[in-house]
Design an enzyme around this catalytic site. Structure first.
Site, short mmCIF file in Angstrom:
data_model
loop_
_atom_site.label_atom_id
_atom_site.label_comp_id
_atom_site.label_asym_id
_atom_site.label_seq_id
_atom_site.Cartn_x
_atom_site.Cartn_y
_atom_site.Cartn_z
N CYS A 195 8.40 5.56 -3.31
CA CYS A 195 9.08 6.14 -2.13
C CYS A 195 10.33 5.30 -1.82
O CYS A 195 10.31 4.07 -1.89
CB CYS A 195 8.15 6.16 -0.93
SG CYS A 195 6.71 7.22 -1.19
N CYS A 220 10.17 2.41 0.95
CA CYS A 220 8.98 1.54 1.00
C CYS A 220 9.16 0.30 0.11
O CYS A 220 9.52 0.42 -1.06
CB CYS A 220 7.76 2.34 0.55
SG CYS A 220 6.28 1.37 0.26
N CYS A 279 -6.38 -3.76 6.29
CA CYS A 279 -5.54 -2.84 5.54
C CYS A 279 -5.59 -3.32 4.08
O CYS A 279 -5.15 -4.43 3.78
CB CYS A 279 -4.13 -2.95 6.12
SG CYS A 279 -2.92 -1.94 5.32
N CYS A 320 3.35 -0.03 -6.70
CA CYS A 320 2.99 1.38 -6.55
C CYS A 320 3.89 2.24 -7.43
O CYS A 320 5.10 2.06 -7.44
CB CYS A 320 3.14 1.82 -5.10
SG CYS A 320 2.69 3.56 -4.85
N CYS A 323 3.14 -1.72 8.06
CA CYS A 323 3.06 -0.74 6.98
C CYS A 323 4.33 -0.71 6.17
O CYS A 323 5.43 -0.67 6.71
CB CYS A 323 2.86 0.64 7.55
SG CYS A 323 1.15 1.07 7.71
N GLU A 327 -0.97 -8.55 -1.07
CA GLU A 327 -1.03 -8.89 0.34
C GLU A 327 -2.06 -8.02 1.05
O GLU A 327 -2.23 -6.85 0.70
CB GLU A 327 0.35 -8.68 0.98
CG GLU A 327 1.36 -9.70 0.46
CD GLU A 327 2.68 -9.64 1.18
OE1 GLU A 327 3.31 -10.70 1.29
OE2 GLU A 327 3.08 -8.57 1.64
N1 SAH Z 1 0.44 4.96 -0.68
C1 SAH Z 1 -0.25 5.40 0.46
C2 SAH Z 1 -0.85 4.27 1.27
C3 SAH Z 1 -0.04 3.03 1.42
S1 SAH Z 1 1.45 3.15 2.37
C4 SAH Z 1 0.65 6.26 1.32
O1 SAH Z 1 1.85 6.32 1.06
O2 SAH Z 1 0.12 6.89 2.22
C5 SAH Z 1 0.84 3.23 4.04
C6 SAH Z 1 1.80 3.90 5.01
O3 SAH Z 1 2.95 3.09 5.25
C7 SAH Z 1 2.34 5.23 4.51
O4 SAH Z 1 2.28 6.20 5.53
C8 SAH Z 1 3.77 4.88 4.19
O5 SAH Z 1 4.60 6.00 4.16
C9 SAH Z 1 4.09 3.91 5.27
N2 SAH Z 1 5.30 3.12 5.05
C10 SAH Z 1 5.83 2.74 3.86
N3 SAH Z 1 6.94 2.00 4.07
C11 SAH Z 1 7.11 1.91 5.40
C12 SAH Z 1 8.05 1.25 6.24
N4 SAH Z 1 9.02 0.52 5.73
N5 SAH Z 1 7.92 1.38 7.57
C13 SAH Z 1 6.90 2.08 8.11
N6 SAH Z 1 5.95 2.69 7.37
C14 SAH Z 1 6.06 2.62 6.03
FE1 SF4 Z 2 3.49 3.98 -2.73
FE2 SF4 Z 2 4.82 3.02 -0.64
FE3 SF4 Z 2 5.04 5.59 -1.28
FE4 SF4 Z 2 2.72 4.67 -0.27
S1 SF4 Z 2 4.69 4.74 0.76
S2 SF4 Z 2 3.02 6.02 -2.03
S3 SF4 Z 2 2.71 2.60 -1.16
S4 SF4 Z 2 5.69 3.86 -2.54
#
Ligand code: SAH
Ligand code: SF4
Length: 360
Positions: free
Chosen positions: A122, A125, A111, A118, A347, A94
């Site tokens: 996390c 996420c 974006c 990934c 995000c 996406e």
């Molecule tokens: N992996 C990288 C970039 C992709 S995620 C990273 O983690 O920075 C981009 C951003 O979205 C990150 O700051 C991440 O923590 C945030 N993010 C992930 N899940 C989210 C959610 N459910 N709501 C808001 N932000 C989220």
């Molecule tokens: Fe990966 Fe999501 Fe963590 Fe970014 S926030 S490092 S995309 S698992």
């Protein structure tokens, strides 16, 4: 599906010239093809009307330009667009386009994803919870931008080559865990004859991949680095961002200090606000202690809820209260305006192959 054809997307002009020479053609043909790819997003040689017919046929037999197809799209009430793109091996990613400003002249921030899924995982996420499938090649990263731009221009009936003005590596995946492909893609974005996007208009977001942060510092580029922090003590951060077990906060901060000293750039910290998790007064105090010496920007992001993960967005008064503590403590803090959340384009809501939520 793997293909034996030569991939032309992502070759720089010199590489393309060498390629044309290697197949017995004049070098200037490369400039023509380059222009078709980067200004018109053309991927069929048959559409390259200034190439001789014979050459088009020959190239079609031996080469390809893999600009991903947009399979489906959704448009948010605020103009944000989410695209489902199909890669050569049929895997899907996406991408999101976010309008900056309004009206006819508005430009977009894209974006982009660097991985399918990934590996960081996390806990809050959607991408992280959908597992890891594979790294993207650099031409696929560039291809996302071209494929999305082609679709955007078509929909808006625009010929504006610069309609995408900013690129943020904040889609699916951890960019610094796919370092080589990511950095090659940045060089092509930046190349004046390719996409021509200025380094300061490119942001790389990382969950804290320390080795990659140091490498990036040494590239000598004026990129913006965004670090996804989300917690300022190791116990909580180990739980939210498992990469913290490998690189605890002390190692992360040291790498960021190195990045700042080498590049002279301000770093942005992203902090997703989750109710009952990371927004207490103690959390604010920990953050002030950790970040104040760095003169950094802090970007607060209200959590975008993902079904089944068990996290919720705090109430507005709680968000304001947390913001206030940080600002009073002397941090340079902003609250991110969430775009596209009505179409799950915000995000952290991007998921591999997650196509059932599209309505055409
Ligand atoms: N992996 C990288 C970039 C992709 S995620 C990273 O983690 O920075 C981009 C951003 O979205 C990150 O700051 C991440 O923590 C945030 N993010 C992930 N899940 C989210 C959610 N459910 N709501 C808001 N932000 C989220
Ligand atoms: Fe990966 Fe999501 Fe963590 Fe970014 S926030 S490092 S995309 S698992």
């Amino acid at each position: 599906m793997a293909s034996n054809k030569d991939e032309l997307l992502g070759k720089d002009l010199e590489e393309l010239e060498n390629y044309m020479i290697s197949i017995g053609q004049a070098a200037f043909r490369a400039r023509q093809i380059f222009k078709w790819i980067y200004t018109k997003e053309v991927n069929s040689f048959y559409d390259m009307s200034d190439l001789p017919r014979e050459l088009r046929k020959k190239l079609d037999a031996i080469a390809q330009i893999s600009i991903p197809r947009v399979l489906k799209q959704r448009v948010s009430n605020d103009g944000t667009r989410k695209y489902l793109l199909e890669l050569r091996d049929k895997k899907r990613i996406e991408g999101v386009l976010i309008p900056q400003g309004s009206g006819k002249d508005s430009r977009y921030t894209i974006c982009v994803s660097t991985q399918v899924g990934c590996p960081v995982g996390c806990s809050f996420c959607a991408t992280g919870q959908s597992g890891f499938q594979r790294n993207l090649d650099y031409y696929e990263i560039i291809g996302q931008i071209l494929g999305s731009r082609r679709e955007l221009k078509r929909k808006l009936k625009s010929n504006e080559e610069n309609i995408i003005s900013n690129v943020v590596y904040m889609g699916m995946g951890e960019p610094l865990l796919n370092y080589d492909e990511m950095i090659k893609s940045i060089y092509m974005l930046n190349h004046p004859k390719a996409l021509g996007i200025g380094q300061r208009h490119i942001t790389v977001s990382t969950a804290g991949e320390v080795k990659g942060i140091k490498r990036l510092a040494n590239e000598g580029m004026q990129l913006t680095l965004a670090v996804s922090l989300h917690a300022c003590d190791d116990i909580l951060r180990n739980h939210l961002v498992p990469l913290n077990r490998k690189y605890p906060l002390s190692a992360l901060i040291e790498a960021i200090e190195y990045y700042i000293s080498v590049t002279n750039r301000r770093v942005t910290f992203e902090y997703v606000l989750m109710d009952e998790v990371n927004i207490s007064k103690q959390d604010a105090q920990n953050m002030i202690r950790l970040l104040k010496p760095l003169l950094a920007n802090v970007n607060l992001i209200p959590y975008n809820e993902v079904a089944g993960l068990g996290y919720t967005k705090p109430s507005w008064p709680k968000i304001q209260q947390f913001f206030g503590w940080l600002a009073e403590g002397g941090l340079n803090v902003t609250l991110r305006e969430e775009k596209g959340s009505d179409i799950m384009a915000a995000c952290g809501q991007l998921r591999a192959g997650y196509s059932n939520i599209y309505r055409n």
